[in-house]
Structures are given as structure tokens and as C-alpha cells.
Scaffold this motif. Structure first.
Motif, PDB file in Angstrom:
ATOM      1  N   ASN A  94      -4.777  12.420   0.276  1.00 25.77           N
ATOM      2  CA  ASN A  94      -6.106  12.732   0.794  1.00 25.77           C
ATOM      3  C   ASN A  94      -6.912  13.565  -0.191  1.00 25.77           C
ATOM      4  O   ASN A  94      -6.423  14.561  -0.727  1.00 25.77           O
ATOM      5  CB  ASN A  94      -5.954  13.483   2.117  1.00 25.77           C
ATOM      6  CG  ASN A  94      -5.230  12.641   3.152  1.00 25.77           C
ATOM      7  OD1 ASN A  94      -5.495  11.443   3.279  1.00 25.77           O
ATOM      8  ND2 ASN A  94      -4.296  13.239   3.861  1.00 25.77           N
ATOM      9  N   GLU A 151       0.852  -1.180   0.000  1.00 20.73           N
ATOM     10  CA  GLU A 151       0.000   0.000   0.000  1.00 20.73           C
ATOM     11  C   GLU A 151       0.894   1.238   0.000  1.00 20.73           C
ATOM     12  O   GLU A 151       1.782   1.353   0.844  1.00 20.73           O
ATOM     13  CB  GLU A 151      -0.878  -0.034   1.260  1.00 20.73           C
ATOM     14  CG  GLU A 151      -1.925   1.051   1.264  1.00 20.73           C
ATOM     15  CD  GLU A 151      -2.210   1.543   2.673  1.00 20.73           C
ATOM     16  OE1 GLU A 151      -3.053   0.959   3.358  1.00 20.73           O
ATOM     17  OE2 GLU A 151      -1.584   2.546   3.070  1.00 20.73           O
ATOM     18  N   HIS A 202       3.522  12.373   0.468  1.00 19.78           N
ATOM     19  CA  HIS A 202       2.876  11.373  -0.386  1.00 19.78           C
ATOM     20  C   HIS A 202       3.773  11.011  -1.567  1.00 19.78           C
ATOM     21  O   HIS A 202       3.746   9.881  -2.060  1.00 19.78           O
ATOM     22  CB  HIS A 202       1.516  11.879  -0.881  1.00 19.78           C
ATOM     23  CG  HIS A 202       0.534  12.099   0.228  1.00 19.78           C
ATOM     24  ND1 HIS A 202      -0.004  13.337   0.504  1.00 19.78           N
ATOM     25  CD2 HIS A 202       0.013  11.250   1.141  1.00 19.78           C
ATOM     26  CE1 HIS A 202      -0.817  13.231   1.543  1.00 19.78           C
ATOM     27  NE2 HIS A 202      -0.819  11.975   1.956  1.00 19.78           N
ATOM     28  N   GLY A 239      -7.335   8.809   1.093  1.00 16.77           N
ATOM     29  CA  GLY A 239      -8.017   9.382   2.253  1.00 16.77           C
ATOM     30  C   GLY A 239      -9.275  10.102   1.792  1.00 16.77           C
ATOM     31  O   GLY A 239      -9.285  11.308   1.607  1.00 16.77           O
ATOM     32  N   HIS A 250      -4.573   3.626  -0.909  1.00 14.61           N
ATOM     33  CA  HIS A 250      -5.577   3.758   0.160  1.00 14.61           C
ATOM     34  C   HIS A 250      -5.912   5.247   0.308  1.00 14.61           C
ATOM     35  O   HIS A 250      -5.447   5.921   1.243  1.00 14.61           O
ATOM     36  CB  HIS A 250      -4.983   3.196   1.460  1.00 14.61           C
ATOM     37  CG  HIS A 250      -5.908   3.099   2.630  1.00 14.61           C
ATOM     38  ND1 HIS A 250      -6.865   2.121   2.765  1.00 14.61           N
ATOM     39  CD2 HIS A 250      -6.014   3.858   3.754  1.00 14.61           C
ATOM     40  CE1 HIS A 250      -7.511   2.275   3.911  1.00 14.61           C
ATOM     41  NE2 HIS A 250      -7.024   3.331   4.532  1.00 14.61           N
ATOM     42  N   ASP A 296      -9.190   1.693   9.041  1.00 18.83           N
ATOM     43  CA  ASP A 296      -7.983   0.889   8.833  1.00 18.83           C
ATOM     44  C   ASP A 296      -8.186  -0.547   9.305  1.00 18.83           C
ATOM     45  O   ASP A 296      -7.655  -1.486   8.717  1.00 18.83           O
ATOM     46  CB  ASP A 296      -6.778   1.517   9.553  1.00 18.83           C
ATOM     47  CG  ASP A 296      -5.778   2.088   8.562  1.00 18.83           C
ATOM     48  OD1 ASP A 296      -5.689   1.546   7.436  1.00 18.83           O
ATOM     49  OD2 ASP A 296      -5.099   3.071   8.893  1.00 18.83           O
ATOM     50  N   TYR A 356       2.685  -1.180   4.594  1.00 19.31           N
ATOM     51  CA  TYR A 356       2.095   0.158   4.529  1.00 19.31           C
ATOM     52  C   TYR A 356       3.207   1.197   4.411  1.00 19.31           C
ATOM     53  O   TYR A 356       4.106   1.227   5.251  1.00 19.31           O
ATOM     54  CB  TYR A 356       1.346   0.464   5.826  1.00 19.31           C
ATOM     55  CG  TYR A 356       0.143  -0.412   6.115  1.00 19.31           C
ATOM     56  CD1 TYR A 356       0.309  -1.676   6.685  1.00 19.31           C
ATOM     57  CD2 TYR A 356      -1.144   0.047   5.875  1.00 19.31           C
ATOM     58  CE1 TYR A 356      -0.790  -2.459   6.994  1.00 19.31           C
ATOM     59  CE2 TYR A 356      -2.264  -0.724   6.183  1.00 19.31           C
ATOM     60  CZ  TYR A 356      -2.078  -1.987   6.741  1.00 19.31           C
ATOM     61  OH  TYR A 356      -3.157  -2.747   7.034  1.00 19.31           O
ATOM     62  N   HIS A 404      -0.099   5.087  15.312  1.00 14.69           N
ATOM     63  CA  HIS A 404      -1.341   4.574  14.716  1.00 14.69           C
ATOM     64  C   HIS A 404      -1.163   3.126  14.246  1.00 14.69           C
ATOM     65  O   HIS A 404      -1.997   2.261  14.516  1.00 14.69           O
ATOM     66  CB  HIS A 404      -1.754   5.472  13.541  1.00 14.69           C
ATOM     67  CG  HIS A 404      -2.853   4.898  12.703  1.00 14.69           C
ATOM     68  ND1 HIS A 404      -4.174   4.959  13.084  1.00 14.69           N
ATOM     69  CD2 HIS A 404      -2.834   4.227  11.530  1.00 14.69           C
ATOM     70  CE1 HIS A 404      -4.916   4.358  12.154  1.00 14.69           C
ATOM     71  NE2 HIS A 404      -4.127   3.912  11.213  1.00 14.69           N
ATOM     72  N   PHE A 405      -0.048   2.857  13.558  1.00 11.51           N
ATOM     73  CA  PHE A 405       0.140   1.503  13.040  1.00 11.51           C
ATOM     74  C   PHE A 405       0.491   0.500  14.133  1.00 11.51           C
ATOM     75  O   PHE A 405       0.107  -0.671  14.052  1.00 11.51           O
ATOM     76  CB  PHE A 405       1.161   1.496  11.896  1.00 11.51           C
ATOM     77  CG  PHE A 405       0.548   2.011  10.618  1.00 11.51           C
ATOM     78  CD1 PHE A 405      -0.291   1.205   9.857  1.00 11.51           C
ATOM     79  CD2 PHE A 405       0.749   3.320  10.201  1.00 11.51           C
ATOM     80  CE1 PHE A 405      -0.899   1.679   8.708  1.00 11.51           C
ATOM     81  CE2 PHE A 405       0.143   3.812   9.055  1.00 11.51           C
ATOM     82  CZ  PHE A 405      -0.684   2.981   8.307  1.00 11.51           C
ATOM     83  N   THR A 463       3.920   4.973   4.809  1.00 12.94           N
ATOM     84  CA  THR A 463       3.494   6.330   5.208  1.00 12.94           C
ATOM     85  C   THR A 463       4.641   6.995   5.966  1.00 12.94           C
ATOM     86  O   THR A 463       5.626   6.354   6.310  1.00 12.94           O
ATOM     87  CB  THR A 463       2.274   6.345   6.163  1.00 12.94           C
ATOM     88  OG1 THR A 463       2.749   6.187   7.516  1.00 12.94           O
ATOM     89  CG2 THR A 463       1.269   5.279   5.860  1.00 12.94           C
ATOM     90  N   TYR A 471     -10.439   7.144  11.498  1.00  9.13           N
ATOM     91  CA  TYR A 471      -9.338   6.631  10.674  1.00  9.13           C
ATOM     92  C   TYR A 471      -9.001   5.197  11.086  1.00  9.13           C
ATOM     93  O   TYR A 471      -8.847   4.301  10.252  1.00  9.13           O
ATOM     94  CB  TYR A 471      -8.145   7.570  10.900  1.00  9.13           C
ATOM     95  CG  TYR A 471      -6.905   7.348  10.062  1.00  9.13           C
ATOM     96  CD1 TYR A 471      -6.985   7.222   8.677  1.00  9.13           C
ATOM     97  CD2 TYR A 471      -5.639   7.303  10.661  1.00  9.13           C
ATOM     98  CE1 TYR A 471      -5.836   7.058   7.916  1.00  9.13           C
ATOM     99  CE2 TYR A 471      -4.490   7.144   9.914  1.00  9.13           C
ATOM    100  CZ  TYR A 471      -4.587   7.018   8.545  1.00  9.13           C
ATOM    101  OH  TYR A 471      -3.438   6.866   7.804  1.00  9.13           O
ATOM    102  N   SER A 504      -1.505   6.946  -1.326  1.00  5.68           N
ATOM    103  CA  SER A 504      -2.612   7.228  -0.407  1.00  5.68           C
ATOM    104  C   SER A 504      -2.786   8.697  -0.012  1.00  5.68           C
ATOM    105  O   SER A 504      -2.845   9.020   1.179  1.00  5.68           O
ATOM    106  CB  SER A 504      -2.471   6.380   0.867  1.00  5.68           C
ATOM    107  OG  SER A 504      -2.193   5.038   0.551  1.00  5.68           O
ATOM    108  N   GLN A 545       3.007   8.575  11.657  1.00  8.67           N
ATOM    109  CA  GLN A 545       1.879   7.674  11.891  1.00  8.67           C
ATOM    110  C   GLN A 545       2.291   6.379  12.588  1.00  8.67           C
ATOM    111  O   GLN A 545       1.511   5.427  12.617  1.00  8.67           O
ATOM    112  CB  GLN A 545       1.200   7.341  10.561  1.00  8.67           C
ATOM    113  CG  GLN A 545       0.601   8.573   9.892  1.00  8.67           C
ATOM    114  CD  GLN A 545      -0.433   8.228   8.827  1.00  8.67           C
ATOM    115  OE1 GLN A 545      -1.126   7.216   8.912  1.00  8.67           O
ATOM    116  NE2 GLN A 545      -0.542   9.080   7.811  1.00  8.67           N
TER     117      GLN A 545
HETATM  118  N1  ARG Z   1      -4.219   9.184   3.751  1.00 15.20           N
HETATM  119  C1  ARG Z   1      -3.253   9.030   4.799  1.00 15.20           C
HETATM  120  C2  ARG Z   1      -2.448  10.304   4.957  1.00 15.20           C
HETATM  121  O1  ARG Z   1      -2.254  11.020   4.019  1.00 15.20           O
HETATM  122  C3  ARG Z   1      -2.323   7.882   4.550  1.00 15.20           C
HETATM  123  C4  ARG Z   1      -2.966   6.532   4.549  1.00 15.20           C
HETATM  124  C5  ARG Z   1      -2.029   5.480   4.983  1.00 15.20           C
HETATM  125  N2  ARG Z   1      -2.605   4.165   4.964  1.00 15.20           N
HETATM  126  C6  ARG Z   1      -3.387   3.654   5.889  1.00 15.20           C
HETATM  127  N3  ARG Z   1      -3.834   2.436   5.691  1.00 15.20           N
HETATM  128  N4  ARG Z   1      -3.752   4.318   6.958  1.00 15.20           N
HETATM  129  O2  ARG Z   1      -1.956  10.587   6.033  1.00 15.20           O
END
Ligand code: ARG
Length: 450
Positions: free
Chosen positions: A11, A6, A20, A48, A46, A199, A217, A226-227, A219, A195, A9, A223
Motif C-alpha cells: 500500500n 497477482e 507483503h 494499494g 496491484h 477489485d 491472487y 473479501h475474495f 494475499t 476496495y 501489492s 482477506q
Molecule cells: N493492497 C492490499 C493489502 O495490502 C492487497 C491487494 C490484494 N489484491 C487485490 N486484488 N485485492 O492488503
């Protein structure tokens, strides 16, 4: 073995950021390497495209937006609406409630909310597609957060049933054993999703429906909490047993003269950055090969400019912050895309001019070293893929280019007798093929001439 990679992604309704861009470049290279190793790779964007921010945007659009004039610059228009919302909300607190209601309506399938949301999606996707075309990046699936809308209720039910979701002030949360991680929110007190909820739904879908064995993933490292929460919950509910989940986090991108955040409203338009790369690559191409036609130079500049941006990123470990230093990125001498592309073009032109077929005789020591280096290629891909670290491959290609440059300087090919020429050509050929294949894995197209 199925690997889901992934990446990118971005937004909806927000600018495609340099962060990004990093995710896109690294994720694409990692996916290429797994594919080269024979894995069954699925590339997912993925997007946003769901969340409370759409409540704000829908409210702002309905209140201040102008739907009569077709938008010339929709991304900026959406950003302006977003900023307007926040400044007005400071004066008038009820706006936050309006926004909340609009997101709730959106989640409940309200036709009006849906229609406005769709406009945002269309506007943003048009811009994102342009960027992907410039970068030469593709996905197998564009499955944004909204894709999992129908699964959210079920996911919450599963987690609840297993006893991991607790009520807290009307909201649903997951607490971790021994409080090893901060509590994660699963559902807000107005019943809307987060979010994290989306996920979890995506993870469940990928493991159960798409039968993924490995999910990676890409990013930014902001984050990482979060993961960690996401993977921990997946472990607690027993979804990820025997599976590999990786957060291939990356560091910051610094732009020239320190501009970088959207927070202060100073947005860097990514397309402008890519155009700048091409413009600067043109200057280099022009200096190197002034005799080429304008059109040839433009084609070269396009490739070299994008390659320079990609390679600048991929030459560093993903956790390292990268900086856009134009001179370094476009230098023909250092560890840069132009250097590697030039090395390839030199090897290619030797092969093209040799007029004999390659034929290997006994090898001297220098040559044995080169061929051993070439033979490491597969191992290097293996190592780089499994560490989600394309920089390992980039480094290998740089060394290979270096060693080959020394080789053709020490051992002339075109001026040698036919038998010797055939032999040296075979050595050159092995290097050229490897360099080209390696660059392709990094998302960089080798050119016969630069
Ligand atoms: N859209 C999110 C951002 O710009 C990143 C997504 C990352 N992937 C995920 N599965 N949360 O911060």
C-alpha cells in the motif's frame, strides 16, 4: 492459456510489511513455475494506491505536513501523518468529514488532491523499488487500484443493470442469495468507491480486456472473506464462467521476539530485516570459507541471506504461519537455503574438477533411484504450480540434495578411474542441473561457490 499472477501489492503511504514480503516471495515462485510449464504468465503488482485513507493523508499533509524540507524518511513521515490524523480525529470529529471530502475530490479529479496524492505515490514507489531490487523480483505490470478509476462507474452500472446492486441507506450493496455471505458494499452514500469496487473493476478488466483464463491472487488469509465475496459476485454477474479464480492465501509471519504489527506503531523496516539476513549470512560464510576475500564473502552473504529469507518461507505450505528463526534459516545442516546452496556448490565443484566429460554406463540401484528422482522434476513443478504451493518444489529439492549428498559420499567421483568417473559425473550433472533449475524457480540463484 493466460495466467495472471497477482502478488506483492503493498500500500502506498504505508510500510512494506512482512505480509507483503510473503506475498512477493510466494507469488514470484508460483509465476516462475507456471512460466516453466509454458503458460502465458502476466505478473501484476496491484498496488494499494486508492481509497479513503488518501483523504485522511491529504488532509493531514495539507494541515501538518512540511513541504519545504525534502523528506529524508518519507515512509515514516507519511506514517506519522496517518497516526496524527487518527489521534486528532478522536478529539475533533469534523476531521473525518474533511478526509471524506478530500477523497471525494481525489476521485473527482481535483488538481490539488491529485498533486498531493502523486507525492505519496512517488515516495512509496522509491522504497518499494529498492526492495524489489534486493529481492530480485520483477513485474510485467504495476496496475494499482487507481488504474481502474475510469472503469468504476461502468462496473457499477453493469452490476446494477443485472439487478444485483441494491440501495441501502443511500449506499449501494450486493446481497448474496440465501445470505450465504455477508452483504458487500459497492458504493458509499457519498458516491465514493471501495476496495471491493476497485477489485471488481480489476477482475473485469483482467478477464475481458486482458483475456485471462486463470487469475491467482496472493494475499494474507485475513482477506479470505473479501475474495469469496469478489468471486461470488463475478459468478453472479456471469463474468467468470469457464475461468479459474484462485485466492492463494497465506498465513502470518512471525518475527523474532514477537514484534510484528504496525498497529501498535512498532514497525519493522523490511530493509532492515533483509540487511540483518545478509549480515548473519556473512558470519556463516566467514566461518565456512575464511580463506575467501572480503569481497567474495560479501557477495555470497548477499545471495545467501536473501535466499535464506525466501526459502524459509517457501519450505512451508503458504497457509502455515512462518517464523523468522535466524539460526534455523541460516543453518548449513537443516532444511535451509544454505544447505541446498551448499549441496549445489559441492556438485558443481566435482563437475568442475573432474576433467572428463560425463558419460552414462549401466546404473546400479542407488543411481537408478537418483535418476528416477531427477525425472520427477517436471511432475513436481506441475503439481506445485497447480496447487500454488512452492513448498512442494522446495521439499523435492531438499530430498534431492539429501540423496545426492549420500551419493557422492558413498561413490567418490574424482578419485575413480576415468570411465567410472565419467559415469558418476553424468549422474552428478543431472542432479546439479535440476537443483539449480529448481532453485531458480523459487527465486534463488545457485552459487558455484559458497
Ligand atoms: N493492497 C492490499 C493489502 O495490502 C492487497 C491487494 C490484494 N489484491 C487485490 N486484488 N485485492 O492488503
Amino acid at each position: 492459456t493466460r495466467v495472471i499472477v497477482e502478488y506483492s501489492s503493498p500500500n502506498i503511504a504505508k510500510p512494506f510489511s512482512v505480509g507483503h514480503l510473503r506475498s512477493t516471495i510466494i507469488g514470484d515462485a508460483v509465476a516462475n513455475m507456471y512460466e516453466a510449464l509454458g503458460y502465458d504468465v502476466v505478473r501484476i503488482n496491484h498496488l494499494g494506491d486508492w481509497g479513503t485513507q488518501f483523504g485522511k493523508l491529504i488532509y493531514a499533509y495539507k494541515t501538518w505536513g512540511d513541504d519545504k524540507k525534502p523528506e529524508a524518511n518519507p515512509i515514516e513521515e507519511m506514517l506519522a501523518l496517518y497516526i496524527k490524523f487518527h489521534s486528532e480525529a478522536e478529539i475533533n470529529e469534523s476531521l473525518v468529514n474533511h478526509a471524506r471530502r478530500w477523497f471525494k475530490k481525489l476521485e473527482e479529479g481535483d488538481a490539488e488532491a491529485r498533486a498531493v496524492w502523486k507525492i505519496f505515490v512517488r515516495w512509496s514507489m522509491a522504497e518499494f523499488r529498492r526492495i524489489y531490487r534486493i529481492l530480485g523480483v520483477k513485474f510485467d505490470k504495476e496496475q494499482g487500484e487507481s488504474f481502474y478509476e475510469k472503469e468504476l462507474g461502468n462496473i457499477i452500472a453493469i452490476i446494477k443493470k443485472q439487478g444485483f446492486a441494491k440501495e441501502s441507506d443511500g449506499a449501494l450493496v450486493v446481497k448474496f442469495p440465501r445470505e450465504e455471505l455477508p452483504t458487500a458494499l459497492l458504493e458509499k452514500n457519498d458516491g465514493t468507491s471501495l476496495y471491493m469496487t476497485r477489485d471488481l473493476a480489476a477482475l473485469h478488466y483482467r478477464l475481458k480486456k486482458m483475456k485471462a483464463d486463470i487469475i491467482i491472487y496472493h494475499t494474507g488469509d485475513e482477506q479470505s472473506l473479501h475474495f469469496r465475496q469478489l468471486f461470488k459476485i463475478a459468478e453472479m454477474v456471469g463474468w467468470s464462467r469457464g475461468k479459474t479464480l484462485v485466492h492463494a492465501e497465506h498465513g502470518l509471519v512471525r518475527l523474532p521476539d514477537g514484534k510484528m504489527s504496525t498497529r501498535r506503531g512498532r514497525i519493522v523496516k523490511l530493509e532492515e530485516l533483509l540487511t540483518e539476513a545478509t549480515r548473519r549470512a556473512y558470519v556463516v560464510a566467514n566461518k565456512k570459507n575464511p580463506q575467501l576475500s572480503q569481497k567474495q564473502k560479501l557477495t555470497i552473504a548477499q545471495s545467501v541471506g536473501i535466499a535464506a529469507v525466501k526459502y524459509n518461507d517457501l519450505a512451508n505450505h503458504r497457509r502455515t504461519a512462518v517464523t523468522f528463526q535466524w539460526d534455523k534459516m541460516l543453518s548449513l545442516e537443516g532444511n535451509s537455503a544454505p544447505y541446498l546452496l551448499y549441496a549445489y556448490a559441492r556438485l558443481h565443484s566435482i563437475i568442475a574438477k573432474a576433467r572428463v566429460s560425463p558419460k552414462l554406463g549401466g546404473m546400479n540401484e542407488d543411481e537408478q533411484t537418483l535418476i528416477r528422482r531427477v525425472a520427477q522434476f517436471t511432475d513436481v513443478i506441475n503439481e506445485a504450480a497447480h496447487a500454488q504451493a512452492p513448498n512442494i518444489l522446495a521439499h523435492y529439492l531438499y530430498e534431492l540434495a539429501n540423496e545426492y549428498s549420500s551419493y557422492y559420499e558413498k561413490y567418490p567421483v574424482l578419485k575413480a578411474d576415468p570411465a567410472v568417473r565419467q559415469h558418476r559425473l553424468a549422474i552428478i550433472r543431472a542432479g546439479a542441473d535440476t537443483l539449480k533449475a529448481g532453485l531458480a524457480l523459487l527465486g534463488i540463484t545457485a552459487l558455484d561457490k559458497i
